[in-house]
Design a protein around this motif. Structure first.
Motif, PDB file in Angstrom:
ATOM      1  N   LYS A 222       0.217  -5.031   1.031  1.00  0.00           N
ATOM      2  CA  LYS A 222       1.559  -4.486   1.253  1.00  0.00           C
ATOM      3  C   LYS A 222       2.618  -5.578   1.133  1.00  0.00           C
ATOM      4  CE  LYS A 222       0.171  -0.683   4.284  1.00  0.00           C
ATOM      5  NZ  LYS A 222       0.233  -0.122   5.657  1.00  0.00           N
ATOM      6  N   ARG A 223       2.321  -6.743   1.691  1.00  0.00           N
ATOM      7  CA  ARG A 223       3.276  -7.857   1.568  1.00  0.00           C
ATOM      8  C   ARG A 223       3.466  -8.245   0.107  1.00  0.00           C
ATOM      9  NH1 ARG A 223       0.508  -9.685   6.250  1.00  0.00           N
ATOM     10  NH2 ARG A 223      -0.789 -11.091   4.987  1.00  0.00           N
ATOM     11  N   GLN A 224       2.374  -8.247  -0.634  1.00  0.00           N
ATOM     12  CA  GLN A 224       2.445  -8.577  -2.063  1.00  0.00           C
ATOM     13  C   GLN A 224       3.281  -7.541  -2.814  1.00  0.00           C
ATOM     14  OE1 GLN A 224      -1.429  -9.221  -3.872  1.00  0.00           O
ATOM     15  NE2 GLN A 224      -0.696  -8.521  -5.875  1.00  0.00           N
ATOM     16  N   LEU A 225       3.068  -6.264  -2.519  1.00  0.00           N
ATOM     17  CA  LEU A 225       3.789  -5.194  -3.206  1.00  0.00           C
ATOM     18  C   LEU A 225       5.269  -5.190  -2.862  1.00  0.00           C
ATOM     19  CD1 LEU A 225       1.268  -2.212  -2.919  1.00  0.00           C
ATOM     20  CD2 LEU A 225       1.757  -3.625  -4.925  1.00  0.00           C
ATOM     21  N   SER A 226       5.587  -5.542  -1.631  1.00  0.00           N
ATOM     22  CA  SER A 226       6.995  -5.519  -1.202  1.00  0.00           C
ATOM     23  C   SER A 226       7.848  -6.547  -1.922  1.00  0.00           C
ATOM     24  CB  SER A 226       7.088  -5.728   0.313  1.00  0.00           C
ATOM     25  OG  SER A 226       6.648  -7.029   0.665  1.00  0.00           O
ATOM     26  N   GLN A 227       7.217  -7.492  -2.589  1.00  0.00           N
ATOM     27  CA  GLN A 227       7.961  -8.467  -3.382  1.00  0.00           C
ATOM     28  C   GLN A 227       8.399  -7.892  -4.724  1.00  0.00           C
ATOM     29  OE1 GLN A 227       5.607 -12.048  -3.701  1.00  0.00           O
ATOM     30  NE2 GLN A 227       5.278 -12.196  -1.488  1.00  0.00           N
ATOM     31  N   SER A 228       7.725  -6.829  -5.165  1.00  0.00           N
ATOM     32  CA  SER A 228       8.037  -6.217  -6.457  1.00  0.00           C
ATOM     33  C   SER A 228       8.676  -4.848  -6.341  1.00  0.00           C
ATOM     34  CB  SER A 228       6.755  -6.075  -7.294  1.00  0.00           C
ATOM     35  OG  SER A 228       6.080  -7.302  -7.430  1.00  0.00           O
ATOM     36  N   TRP A 229       8.447  -4.161  -5.209  1.00  0.00           N
ATOM     37  CA  TRP A 229       8.872  -2.782  -5.059  1.00  0.00           C
ATOM     38  C   TRP A 229       9.588  -2.574  -3.727  1.00  0.00           C
ATOM     39  CZ3 TRP A 229       7.663  -0.314  -9.535  1.00  0.00           C
ATOM     40  CH2 TRP A 229       6.593  -0.812 -10.278  1.00  0.00           C
ATOM     41  N   THR A 230      10.439  -1.566  -3.686  1.00  0.00           N
ATOM     42  CA  THR A 230      11.107  -1.182  -2.442  1.00  0.00           C
ATOM     43  C   THR A 230      10.294  -0.076  -1.793  1.00  0.00           C
ATOM     44  OG1 THR A 230      13.250  -1.699  -3.440  1.00  0.00           O
ATOM     45  CG2 THR A 230      13.262  -0.396  -1.403  1.00  0.00           C
ATOM     46  N   LEU A 231       9.603  -0.417  -0.705  1.00  0.00           N
ATOM     47  CA  LEU A 231       8.695   0.509  -0.049  1.00  0.00           C
ATOM     48  C   LEU A 231       9.300   1.029   1.248  1.00  0.00           C
ATOM     49  CD1 LEU A 231       5.346  -1.499  -0.392  1.00  0.00           C
ATOM     50  CD2 LEU A 231       6.330   0.142  -2.000  1.00  0.00           C
ATOM     51  N   SER A 232       9.088   2.307   1.503  1.00  0.00           N
ATOM     52  CA  SER A 232       9.538   2.902   2.766  1.00  0.00           C
ATOM     53  C   SER A 232       8.495   3.905   3.229  1.00  0.00           C
ATOM     54  CB  SER A 232      10.895   3.585   2.592  1.00  0.00           C
ATOM     55  OG  SER A 232      10.821   4.620   1.624  1.00  0.00           O
ATOM     56  N   PRO A 233       8.328   4.070   4.551  1.00  0.00           N
ATOM     57  CA  PRO A 233       7.317   5.007   5.062  1.00  0.00           C
ATOM     58  C   PRO A 233       7.576   6.427   4.580  1.00  0.00           C
ATOM     59  CG  PRO A 233       8.100   3.554   6.812  1.00  0.00           C
ATOM     60  CD  PRO A 233       9.013   3.340   5.638  1.00  0.00           C
ATOM     61  N   SER A 234       6.505   7.140   4.289  1.00  0.00           N
ATOM     62  CA  SER A 234       6.577   8.534   3.847  1.00  0.00           C
ATOM     63  C   SER A 234       5.855   9.419   4.852  1.00  0.00           C
ATOM     64  CB  SER A 234       5.930   8.688   2.463  1.00  0.00           C
ATOM     65  OG  SER A 234       5.768  10.051   2.125  1.00  0.00           O
ATOM     66  N   ARG A 235       6.357  10.629   5.046  1.00  0.00           N
ATOM     67  CA  ARG A 235       5.692  11.586   5.931  1.00  0.00           C
ATOM     68  C   ARG A 235       4.635  12.406   5.201  1.00  0.00           C
ATOM     69  NH1 ARG A 235      10.724  14.220   9.418  1.00  0.00           N
ATOM     70  NH2 ARG A 235      11.410  12.265  10.433  1.00  0.00           N
ATOM     71  N   HIS A 236       4.437  12.122   3.924  1.00  0.00           N
ATOM     72  CA  HIS A 236       3.480  12.897   3.123  1.00  0.00           C
ATOM     73  C   HIS A 236       2.084  12.801   3.723  1.00  0.00           C
ATOM     74  CE1 HIS A 236       1.622  14.681  -0.395  1.00  0.00           C
ATOM     75  NE2 HIS A 236       0.802  13.645  -0.498  1.00  0.00           N
ATOM     76  N   LYS A 237       1.387  13.936   3.797  1.00  0.00           N
ATOM     77  CA  LYS A 237       0.021  14.008   4.291  1.00  0.00           C
ATOM     78  C   LYS A 237      -0.804  14.910   3.389  1.00  0.00           C
ATOM     79  CE  LYS A 237      -0.140  11.531   8.101  1.00  0.00           C
ATOM     80  NZ  LYS A 237      -1.106  10.411   8.240  1.00  0.00           N
TER      81      LYS A 237
END
Length: 341
Positions: A222-237
């Motif tokens: 996740k730390r690696q991905l956050s350097q390339s992408w804008t990540l935010s929590p999703s409620r998708h289940k």
């Protein structure tokens, strides 16, 4: 007792911690046409056919769970689509979709059979499939799967999409093997409106490699991905163990399954049945109940339902997954292909 034609689910299965068990994963075979090195040894010895539940027994067992409140049913393996007659089983189980008793009938596959089966699966009511794919590089894919054919899997993915099936790709994070491909996999999936789930390698079964070398905690990913992408929590289940994050740049989602760094036990709603009829209340525990004996002992489902309800009554709070760093042993001796992926 017969379940054909019924339209209402029976009583819910509630475990000792108040969790409703409404998701069943059933392995229809322990056999697979791949030999992924993190999953099984190349020289595998599979179960004799007499030990495997027949298609009729699998239908009856699944139906018993459906009428006890299971709403999601996933067929797994090994590789489920190599099981002879699998489309006949799916066709029969789809009656529960038609009555409304079952919300979803789906499967997890390595994709090797999708090119020839995608249209049939779609016609039988399968709307969503998980495809295991750990690399987009053909030489690396071949090294990971040992027996897989990259072009066949990629053609199968396209065939399933063309048939209107919603796909999610499952990628096991392997340290030093495919940890440079996460960005490419996100682009590949999201360009095709597919979700991606990244999974920590699980300590199940003896393999030919050192698990300590393969293990990659997803916090690091996740730390690696956050350097390339804008990540935010999703409620998708989806009813499974993944937690999701949205990717602003693509509009797609990434799921994370973390059995070791952050277990998903508190919300566990699922149990697993092997192709021999053994019910595991927890993937990471050895406690199990034999359902094959009551299934074969009587044409009535009374004994079967009694064993199912008794098993759910002792479902544990959580698993004991660890990687044994001192002895380099798996937490659980059985292979994932036995329990069901």
């Amino acid at each position: 007792m017969t379940f054909d034609g019924e339209t209402q689910n029976g009583p819910s299965l509630i475990d000792p911690f108040g969790r409703q068990i409404n998701y069943l994963r059933v392995s229809v075979t322990d056999r697979c046409d791949f030999r992924c090195f993190y999953c099984m040894a190349e020289d595998m010895h599979f179960l004799p056919k007499k030990d495997i539940l027949s298609l009729e027994e699998l239908d009856r067992l699944c139906s018993a769970f459906v009428h006890q409140g299971v709403r999601r049913l996933r067929l797994t393996g090994g590789e489920p689509l190599v099981r002879k007659g699998i489309l006949t089983l799916i066709s029969s189980l789809s009656r529960h979709i038609e009555t409304g008793a079952l919300e979803e009938l789906t499967l997890t596959t390595n994709g090797s059979q999708l090119k020839r089966m995608a249209d049939d699966l779609a016609n039988l009511g399968v709307k969503r499939i998980n495809v295991s794919l750990d690399s987009l590089k053909e030489d690396r894919f071949n090294a990971i799967t040992r027996w897989g054919k990259f072009s066949l899997v990629m053609d199968g993915i396209e065939a399933a999409l063309a048939a209107g099936i919603k796909l999610k790709l499952n990628m096991v994070a392997l340290n030093g093997v495919n940890d440079d491909e996460f960005d490419d996999m996100i682009r590949y999936c999201h360009e095709r409106d597919m979700d991606l789930t990244i999974i920590e390698t699980m300590p199940l079964g003896e393999i030919d490699h050192d698990r300590l070398d393969l293990y990659l905690p997803l916090d690091q990913v996740k730390r690696q991905l956050s350097q390339s992408w804008t990540l935010s929590p999703s409620r998708h289940k989806t009813g499974g163990p993944a937690t999701y994050m949205s990717v602003a740049e693509t509009g797609g989602r990434i799921g994370f399954i973390t059995p070791l760094t952050h277990n998903f036990c508190e919300s566990c709603n699922r149990v697993r049945v092997t192709c021999t009829g053994t019910l595991y209340m927890c993937l990471g525990q050895e406690d199990a109940v034999d359902l094959r004996a009551p299934l074969r002992a009587s044409e009535s489902d009374d004994l079967l339902l009694q064993e199912i309800c008794g098993a759910i009554a002792r479902k544990p709070l959580g698993h004991d997954f660890i990687i044994d760093r001192e002895h380099n042993r798996p937490s659980i001796g059985r292979h994932m292909s036995v329990t069901g992926g």
